[in-house]
Design a protein around this motif. Structure first.
Motif, PDB file in Angstrom:
ATOM      1  N   UNK A   1      52.982  25.606-132.075  1.00  0.00           N
ATOM      2  CA  UNK A   1      53.217  24.393-131.305  1.00  0.00           C
ATOM      3  C   UNK A   1      52.064  23.433-131.472  1.00  0.00           C
ATOM      4  N   UNK A   2      52.262  22.217-131.007  1.00  0.00           N
ATOM      5  CA  UNK A   2      51.222  21.191-131.032  1.00  0.00           C
ATOM      6  C   UNK A   2      50.891  20.771-129.606  1.00  0.00           C
ATOM      7  N   UNK A   3      49.618  20.611-129.343  1.00  0.00           N
ATOM      8  CA  UNK A   3      49.128  19.995-128.112  1.00  0.00           C
ATOM      9  C   UNK A   3      48.253  18.847-128.573  1.00  0.00           C
TER      10      UNK A   3
ATOM     11  N   UNK B   1      58.592  14.389-123.797  1.00  0.00           N
ATOM     12  CA  UNK B   1      57.912  14.950-124.967  1.00  0.00           C
ATOM     13  C   UNK B   1      58.731  14.713-126.223  1.00  0.00           C
ATOM     14  N   UNK B   2      60.060  14.869-126.132  1.00  0.00           N
ATOM     15  CA  UNK B   2      60.916  14.693-127.307  1.00  0.00           C
ATOM     16  C   UNK B   2      60.831  13.261-127.847  1.00  0.00           C
ATOM     17  N   UNK B   3      60.820  12.288-126.949  1.00  0.00           N
ATOM     18  CA  UNK B   3      60.733  10.893-127.387  1.00  0.00           C
ATOM     19  C   UNK B   3      59.378  10.600-128.017  1.00  0.00           C
TER      20      UNK B   3
ATOM     21  N   UNK C   1      58.818  23.964-138.063  1.00  0.00           N
ATOM     22  CA  UNK C   1      58.152  25.150-137.523  1.00  0.00           C
ATOM     23  C   UNK C   1      57.836  24.989-136.036  1.00  0.00           C
ATOM     24  N   UNK C   2      57.661  23.752-135.594  1.00  0.00           N
ATOM     25  CA  UNK C   2      57.141  23.506-134.244  1.00  0.00           C
ATOM     26  C   UNK C   2      58.255  23.330-133.206  1.00  0.00           C
ATOM     27  N   UNK C   3      59.469  23.092-133.654  1.00  0.00           N
ATOM     28  CA  UNK C   3      60.589  22.985-132.725  1.00  0.00           C
ATOM     29  C   UNK C   3      60.322  22.000-131.605  1.00  0.00           C
ATOM     30  N   UNK C   4      60.607  22.443-130.378  1.00  0.00           N
ATOM     31  CA  UNK C   4      60.355  21.582-129.209  1.00  0.00           C
ATOM     32  C   UNK C   4      59.009  21.864-128.564  1.00  0.00           C
ATOM     33  N   UNK C   5      58.144  22.578-129.287  1.00  0.00           N
ATOM     34  CA  UNK C   5      56.823  22.923-128.749  1.00  0.00           C
ATOM     35  C   UNK C   5      55.779  21.882-129.181  1.00  0.00           C
ATOM     36  N   UNK C   6      56.079  20.612-128.935  1.00  0.00           N
ATOM     37  CA  UNK C   6      55.146  19.524-129.200  1.00  0.00           C
ATOM     38  C   UNK C   6      54.872  18.854-127.862  1.00  0.00           C
ATOM     39  N   UNK C   7      53.695  19.134-127.311  1.00  0.00           N
ATOM     40  CA  UNK C   7      53.342  18.668-125.978  1.00  0.00           C
ATOM     41  C   UNK C   7      52.400  17.480-126.081  1.00  0.00           C
ATOM     42  N   UNK C   8      52.755  16.420-125.365  1.00  0.00           N
ATOM     43  CA  UNK C   8      52.019  15.161-125.423  1.00  0.00           C
ATOM     44  C   UNK C   8      51.837  14.620-124.008  1.00  0.00           C
TER      45      UNK C   8
END
Length: 212
Positions: free
Chosen positions: A96-98, A109-111, A134-141
């Protein structure tokens, strides 16, 4: 080595030692009753759990951790990143990304992630595109500017959504890895001299099998 890097190395060494100890214990228990159904059925529940596929999520910062922006404003993987992500993928380790982006990029987060992808892809250089899949919906912003790292909000959100998995965080700054470590992540500062560029994939795989 600075103090922050030294603390990170100690944390990593302790985790590796624990993981290896767990592996040895399971191997020993299996050897005590080789090839017998009775032995497998009689093994302690904890030992059986450790031998099953565990759960770990490896989160990353993005800029100057996974990707580099050059003087001409083009973006590409940092050295070794594509191979490292592939190694994690082969071990079934979720990533995931933070990452800090303007909160004005979207209401969710999706937008915000969609805008981030467009920004990165528009300046991308390389034989293969960035592995967004690879990161799917695990991108946290950040939802607000107050949530920007090193504020704890994004790591806390990652932990709340982890489903009890072990959590790893890798970034290029000690400020961020120290903040993540204080919130229970196995934190690793990338790109340090005399250390692996990233936390070894095999270590994260072993960490996944440790009891929570």
């Amino acid at each position: 080595m600075n103090r922050s890097a030294s603390r990170g190395l100690v944390r990593t060494s302790l985790a590796l030692g624990a993981a290896l100890a767990s592996t040895v214990l399971v191997t020993t228990a299996s050897a005590a009753a080789p090839g017998t159904a009775a032995g497998a059925a009689g093994a302690p529940a904890a030992a059986r759990t450790v031998t099953e596929r565990g759960c770990a999520v490896a989160y990353f910062d993005l800029g100057e951790t996974l990707v580099h922006t050059a003087d001409d404003e083009s973006t590409s993987y940092r050295p070794g990143v594509a191979a490292y992500l592939r190694a994690l993928r082969e071990r079934h380790i979720k990533v995931g990304l933070i990452t800090n982006v303007p909160s004005a990029w979207g209401a969710t987060d999706a937008e915000r992630a969609a805008v981030l992808k467009k920004e990165v892809d528009a300046s991308w250089k390389g034989d293969a595109p960035f592995a967004w899949g690879d990161f799917g919906d695990r991108i946290l912003t950040p939802r607000t500017e107050a949530e920007r790292k090193p504020a704890p909000a994004l790591w806390e959100r990652a932990r709340a959504g982890s489903g009890g998995c072990h959590l790893v965080y890798q970034a290029e700054t000690a400020e961020e890895t120290d903040a993540a470590a204080s919130l229970g992540f196995l934190a690793y500062q990338v790109g340090q001299p005399s250390r692996p560029a990233f936390l070894p994939a095999r270590l994260i795989e072993l960490l996944a099998h440790l009891p929570r």
